[in-house]
Design an enzyme around this catalytic site. Structure first.
Site, short mmCIF file in Angstrom:
data_model
loop_
_atom_site.label_atom_id
_atom_site.label_comp_id
_atom_site.label_asym_id
_atom_site.label_seq_id
_atom_site.Cartn_x
_atom_site.Cartn_y
_atom_site.Cartn_z
N GLU A 164 0.48 -1.27 -0.08
CA GLU A 164 -0.09 -0.15 -0.01
C GLU A 164 1.14 1.29 -0.14
OE1 GLU A 164 -4.09 -1.28 2.07
OE2 GLU A 164 -2.49 -0.77 3.59
C1 ACM Z 1 -2.12 -5.43 3.99
O1 ACM Z 1 -3.20 -5.64 4.28
N1 ACM Z 1 -2.02 -3.83 3.63
C2 ACM Z 1 -1.17 -5.92 3.84
#
Ligand code: ACM
Length: 682
Positions: A323
């Site tokens: 992310e």
């Molecule tokens: C995640 O759930 N961002 C690895």
């Protein structure tokens, strides 16, 4: 002789298994054992072993302090299971329970070590045999799970078990970044991991909201990035030893280059933006990211990884990688110029460059890199292990290019999905089913994941368990062990025994419910609590405003992810709808619906007396309305008096409204009532 050698009439447990199993046949999906996970192979004997206070356990063959401690732990749990407090020392040549270990296990537990064991229980004697201590520890847990009370005492039915795991990597990830989780709660979870035969504790140690590990090289990490809530190196050593004693590896994760704002509070020069940076107090995906273009970033990470790999002995080291929104990279002209100069055509390419640099540092310290699936690129070095969270496809892609993988997609416990849903996800199904047998071997197993936006120390263990045990069975037991009803039956037994493993309870958190109503009688709130569930997936964040300082003290926080009562009611309604219900099913459905309908009148006055229950008033009304519709449908079914089309449409519209979240909760019996309405129409 501590074990009475009496051959008893078969116990309930044994009679059931006897009727299902033929001697020597591997157990099938219908197995009625109480163990979770189910063993690979069971052969029944006759009679049972009665456990009394003369039980003498002895270690033979290889021994070490870890085995002594495993034996002590075993006897302590056996005391909790039976109430028998004292177990005598085995005198030479007269043991009743022989633990025979072949040799030592690796000094640092290694991926793929032999975890097998052979357990023989007969009316006179137990033999637990394993190549190394790991199998011994698993076999002791199996034995503990088979103890049951009968009219002639506490017993374990006679049987022979040969068991080993299907996958070598069976993990649980706990996010200690967003909410700090104290060591006693982590130990409790490690105890439960031992019970469920999980073998990897993935310790997520840094987040935008907190840097939780002491660094002596870069002390501002914890001094400015943790609000004082971090683990000292000494505590980390202790937890690693605690886990090792239970056959569990500890894999640390330091998330980079994103989810790293807490690092930048003390070390802003690591970041891609101008700052100033502070600990983030909200949940979500944020802009701060490490600067992948400066050599100083890698010099910092070199020393940091050097320090951390000195603390964590495991061969694997997790660098996160998830992310990254790239906004700080887009906004920085120097980073943009670097990308042009190095022909890095987008942010994914820039992140790949960062990953390859960090991977070299991890390798320099003789560790193997693990990263979330964002780190997977066509040129990702072959030894990087991919942890898939966005779908099963990335594991298949990884395996085709020779990278090993771990599945976490489908095992996200924070999404509040039922155990059955997690249980239905197999690391070798989906896209992985198309792989060759050689490629499939690259899929090492899986990990349940518990992110902690909505988890506090008092909530987290009861939300991880018992569902993590359903995932544990998926990862340990043979592929064809898929009977959901059997899983739920054994999950209930696992839940009942949870307090013996560190004191945590499954189900509704009674202490939190009592706190909500002060000194009042909580019974009517418990009725509501028994049939509501937290919203699924990521919807909770859209229903109210939350951050680091939000108290998590409402009903949504005190109930389990999955309501057992609602599941049982919905199953019962499905039987009624399918025309397969017994008279007792009808009566039970009616009783429940009446309780839920009538509860509102008692609960409403209670709700107004407390600031944390006030907003539940509409939900209590919703439950009453749901139950009223259910009772009407049930009565129509009983009288063979169908709803007209317009009556049914009205009920369906009402149920659609009742399905929507209220007070950040969902009414979990709506699906069952919808089935009754449908049945009453036909
Ligand atoms: C995640 O759930 N961002 C690895």
């Amino acid at each position: 002789m501590g074990w009475s050698a009496k051959v008893s009439p078969c116990t309930v447990l044994l009679c059931v298994i006897s009727s299902l199993l033929l001697s020597g046949v591997p157990i099938g999906a219908q197995a009625q054992l109480s163990t979770l996970p189910l063993p690979e192979h069971v052969t029944l004997g006759s009679g049972d072993l009665v456990i009394d206070q003369g039980l003498k356990v002895s270690l033979e063959g290889f021994t070490d302090p870890r085995l002594d401690k495993a034996k002590e732990r075993f006897l302590k749990r056996l005391s909790e299971e039976t109430g028998i407090l004292h177990w005598p020392e085995a005198t030479a040549g007269q043991p009743d329970f022989v633990i025979r270990t072949g040799h030592a296990s690796a000094p640092v537990e290694a991926l793929g070590e032999d975890e097998s064991y052979h357990l023989e229980v007969t009316p006179g004697r137990v033999l637990l045999q394993a190549p190394n201590p790991l199998g011994v520890m698993h076999g002791l847990q199996t034995f503990l799970q088979m103890v049951e009370v009968t009219d002639h005492g506490f017993v374990v039915p006679s049987m022979t078990i040969d068991d080993k795991p299907r996958f070598p990597w069976r993990g649980l990830m706990i996010d200690t970044g967003r909410h700090f989780i104290p060591l006693d709660v982590l130990r409790q979870n490690i105890d439960l991991m031992e019970a469920a035969k999980l073998n990897v504790f993935h310790w997520h140690l840094s987040e935008d909201q907190g840097f939780r590990m002491e660094s002596k090289v870069y002390p501002l990490l914890q001094e400015k990035g943790s609000d004082g809530l971090y683990y000292t190196q000494e505590q980390a050593h202790e937890l690693i030893a605690y886990a090792r004693d239970r056959g569990i590896r500890v894999v640390p994760e330091f998330d980079m280059p994103g989810h790293a704002a807490s690092w930048f509070v003390g070390y802003p020069e690591l970041a891609s933006g101008n700052g100033p940076y502070s600990i983030i107090r909200k949940w979500g995906i944020f802009d701060p990211a490490m600067d992948p273009t400066r050599e100083s970033t890698y010099q910092f990470l070199d020393r940091f990884i050097g320090e951390m790999t000195g603390i964590f002995p495991d061969a694997y080291f997790h660098i996160g990688g998830d992310e990254v929104n790239g906004k700080e990279w887009d906004a920085n002209p120097r980073i943009q110029a670097f990308m042009r100069e190095h022909h890095l055509k987008n942010n994914a390419a820039l992140q790949a460059y960062f990953t390859s640099r960090v991977e070299k540092l991890v390798t320099k310290y003789h560790k193997i890199t693990v990263g979330w699936d964002e780190v997977l690129q066509p040129d990702t070095p072959r030894d990087v292990v991919i942890q898939s969270w966005r779908g099963q496809e990335s594991l298949a892609v990884a395996a085709r290019q020779g990278n090993r993988g771990i599945l976490s997609w489908g095992y996200y416990l924070d999404l509040n999905q039922p155990a059955s849903q997690h249980y239905g996800v197999d690391p070798l199904a989906g896209a992985a089913a198309e792989l060759t047998p050689e490629e499939q071997k690259l899929i090492l197993g899986g990990e349940s994941a518990m992110w902690s936006e909505f988890m506090t120390p008092e909530i987290i263990t009861g939300r991880i368990w018992p569902r993590a045990a359903a995932v544990a069975e998926r990862l340990w037991s043979p592929k064809d062990v898929t009977d959901t009803a059997s899983m739920y039956r054994r999950l209930a037994i696992f839940s009942e025994r949870m307090p013996w493993y560190g004191g945590a309870t499954a189900g509704i958190n009674r202490a939190m419910i009592q706190r909500m109503v002060g000194n009042a009688d909580p019974s009517s709130l418990l009725v509501l609590a028994s049939v509501v569930e937290p919203p699924k997936e990521y919807t909770r964040e859209s229903l109210a405003t939350y951050g680091s300082y939000s108290p998590l003290n409402k009903l949504v926080d005190a109930v389990p992810a999955e309501s057992d009562t609602a599941r049982e009611f919905n199953e019962l309604a499905a039987r009624i709808a399918a025309g397969k219900a017994s008279r007792e099913d009808f009566e039970q459905a009616e009783r429940w619906l009446q309780i839920w309908r009538d509860n509102n009148a008692v609960l409403q006055p209670l709700l107004t007396g407390s600031s944390v229950t006030k907003d539940l008033a509409p939900m209590s009304v919703n439950l009453k309305e749901t139950a009223t519709i259910g009772l009407e449908a049930l009565s129509r079914i009983g009288q063979h008096h169908s709803f007209s089309t317009s009556e049914e449409e009205k009920q369906v519209a009402a149920l659609d409204r009742l399905k929507a979240p209220e007070a950040v909760l969902i009414d979990a019996v709506v699906p069952g009532v919808a089935l009754l309405v449908q049945k009453a129409r036909n």
